[in-house]
Each structure stands twice: as structure tokens, then as C-alpha cells.
Design a protein around this motif. Structure first.
Motif, mmCIF file in Angstrom:
data_model
loop_
_atom_site.group_PDB
_atom_site.id
_atom_site.type_symbol
_atom_site.label_atom_id
_atom_site.label_comp_id
_atom_site.label_asym_id
_atom_site.label_seq_id
_atom_site.Cartn_x
_atom_site.Cartn_y
_atom_site.Cartn_z
ATOM 1 N N ARG A 129 0.838 -1.211 0.000
ATOM 2 C CA ARG A 129 0.000 0.000 0.000
ATOM 3 C C ARG A 129 0.867 1.254 0.000
ATOM 4 N NH1 ARG A 129 -2.539 -2.758 4.151
ATOM 5 N NH2 ARG A 129 -1.811 -1.259 5.700
ATOM 6 N N ARG A 130 1.912 1.237 0.789
ATOM 7 C CA ARG A 130 2.824 2.378 0.892
ATOM 8 C C ARG A 130 3.504 2.664 -0.450
ATOM 9 N NH1 ARG A 130 8.150 2.409 4.412
ATOM 10 N NH2 ARG A 130 8.293 4.606 4.851
ATOM 11 N N GLU A 131 3.923 1.608 -1.133
ATOM 12 C CA GLU A 131 4.569 1.772 -2.441
ATOM 13 C C GLU A 131 3.584 2.282 -3.485
ATOM 14 O OE1 GLU A 131 6.492 -1.966 -3.265
ATOM 15 O OE2 GLU A 131 8.007 -1.629 -1.708
ATOM 16 N N ARG A 132 2.319 1.809 -3.435
ATOM 17 C CA ARG A 132 1.294 2.307 -4.383
ATOM 18 C C ARG A 132 1.030 3.787 -4.169
ATOM 19 N NH1 ARG A 132 -1.172 -2.639 -3.262
ATOM 20 N NH2 ARG A 132 -2.635 -1.672 -1.831
ATOM 21 N N ARG A 133 0.943 4.208 -2.894
ATOM 22 C CA ARG A 133 0.733 5.637 -2.602
ATOM 23 C C ARG A 133 1.903 6.466 -3.100
ATOM 24 N NH1 ARG A 133 -1.568 3.838 2.500
ATOM 25 N NH2 ARG A 133 0.471 4.080 3.443
ATOM 26 N N GLU A 135 3.948 5.771 -5.532
ATOM 27 C CA GLU A 135 3.896 5.793 -7.001
ATOM 28 C C GLU A 135 2.840 6.783 -7.483
ATOM 29 O OE1 GLU A 135 4.690 4.898 -11.000
ATOM 30 O OE2 GLU A 135 5.850 4.543 -9.182
ATOM 31 N N GLY A 136 1.682 6.815 -6.822
ATOM 32 C CA GLY A 136 0.630 7.772 -7.184
ATOM 33 C C GLY A 136 1.094 9.198 -6.979
ATOM 34 N N SER A 137 1.770 9.456 -5.885
ATOM 35 C CA SER A 137 2.299 10.802 -5.617
ATOM 36 C C SER A 137 3.327 11.195 -6.664
ATOM 37 C CB SER A 137 2.949 10.862 -4.234
ATOM 38 O OG SER A 137 1.988 10.648 -3.237
ATOM 39 N N ARG A 138 4.178 10.243 -7.038
ATOM 40 C CA ARG A 138 5.198 10.521 -8.048
ATOM 41 C C ARG A 138 4.557 10.879 -9.384
ATOM 42 N NH1 ARG A 138 7.257 8.361 -12.114
ATOM 43 N NH2 ARG A 138 6.287 6.326 -11.889
ATOM 44 N N LYS A 139 3.498 10.179 -9.749
ATOM 45 C CA LYS A 139 2.802 10.458 -11.020
ATOM 46 C C LYS A 139 2.145 11.832 -10.985
ATOM 47 C CE LYS A 139 2.028 5.761 -12.574
ATOM 48 N NZ LYS A 139 1.067 4.730 -12.955
ATOM 49 N N ILE A 140 1.577 12.219 -9.840
ATOM 50 C CA ILE A 140 0.959 13.540 -9.716
ATOM 51 C C ILE A 140 2.010 14.627 -9.874
ATOM 52 C CG2 ILE A 140 -0.155 15.117 -8.078
ATOM 53 C CD1 ILE A 140 -1.698 12.617 -7.036
ATOM 54 N N GLU A 142 4.904 14.393 -11.437
ATOM 55 C CA GLU A 142 5.344 14.397 -12.832
ATOM 56 C C GLU A 142 4.334 15.117 -13.727
ATOM 57 O OE1 GLU A 142 6.098 10.403 -14.108
ATOM 58 O OE2 GLU A 142 7.944 10.246 -12.936
#
Length: 151
Positions: A129-133, A135-140, A142
Motif C-alpha cells: 500500500r505504501r509503495e502504491r501511494r 507511485e501515485g504521488s510521483r505520477k501527480i 510528474e
């Protein structure tokens, strides 16, 4: 009588491959395909085809060992102390205790004690879950940078 508990992580099976073995493992990884079987030859010379679940485990280990990573073998039902959870996640013990208190990672109190144990499966689920969050933050970030938006 109080019995001390041996650290689970310290007693887990750790496997590492040397550089010569890594070459062989890389070759095995490249040559493995859906028709691959894992055979065990007994003392009597009899071959036994091992189950797909064990083949999947071995191929996953081959993948990591070929890259030079060490493998730590633990059942997912293993119970860990908050200190061991902290060690696994690379976090401080007080931060892990806070995560346990907040219910971010489920824990079970030992009977008649304030001490807790955490299932490895729950630690792995938390980490995913932590890694998915992240990754989502990184995409935002970017997307905001690509659109030249301030953030």
C-alpha cells in the motif's frame, strides 16, 4: 518463567549466490519457460516432479539471486515483533508502534501482555500500500511538472 524469543529475522534462512553462481542463475532464468519442471532425484534414483507452487518459488529466487540479491525465506504467517517490523521496513521502532496504534498495520496482543506481534503478511500488505501511494504521488508530481503547474 519468562522465555526469551529468538529474533525471527536472525534465524530465517538467508541464501546468497556468489558471482559464479549468478552466471548460472542468469542462464537458468533466461532459459526457463512455461514447460519448465522441477525434479527431485531421491537416493534410489527415482525422480519426483515437484509442484508448480515450489517451481514458482524457485524461479522467483533464481530471478533475485541472478541479480545479486540475497533471499530471506520466511513463511508469510510468521509473527514479528514491532522491532523486527521496523527493521524490515527500514523505519524507526517508535514510528512502527504508532502505525500499530493507529491500525495501519494490524497487530495481535499476546495473552495477558501489552506486547504485540504482527503477521509478516500484514507487513507486506502495508508495504505494498505504501509503495502504491508513493507511485501515485510521483505520477501527480510528474503531471504537474509536465503541465508547468506550481505545486
Amino acid at each position: 518463567m519468562i522465555m526469551s524469543r529468538t529474533g525471527v529475522l536472525a534465524s530465517a534462512t538467508r541464501v546468497e549466490a556468489d558471482s559464479g553462481e549468478r552466471e548460472l542463475l542468469a542462464h537458468l532464468e533466461a532459459s526457463s519457460h512455461s514447460a519448465t519442471q522441477l525434479l527431485l532425484r531421491g537416493e534410489d534414483g527415482q525422480d519426483t516432479v515437484l509442484p508448480e507452487s515450489l517451481l514458482a518459488l524457485v524461479l522467483a529466487a533464481v530471478h533475485d539471486l541472478a541479480k545479486g540479491n540475497a533471499i530471506l525465506a520466511l513463511p508469510v504467517e510468521t509473527r514479528l515483533t514491532p522491532g523486527e517490523v521496523a527493521q524490515m521496513l527500514g523505519l524507526s521502532r517508535p514510528f512502527v508502534v504508532r502505525l500499530l496504534d493507529e491500525g495501519e498495520i494490524p497487530a495481535q496482543h499476546l495473552p495477558g501482555s501489552r506486547h504485540r506481534l504482527v503477521r509478516l503478511a500484514d507487513v507486506l500488505a502495508f508495504q505494498a500500500r505504501r509503495e502504491r501511494r508513493a507511485e501515485g504521488s510521483r505520477k501527480i508530481i510528474e503531471a504537474a511538472e509536465d503541465a508547468d503547474l506550481p505545486y
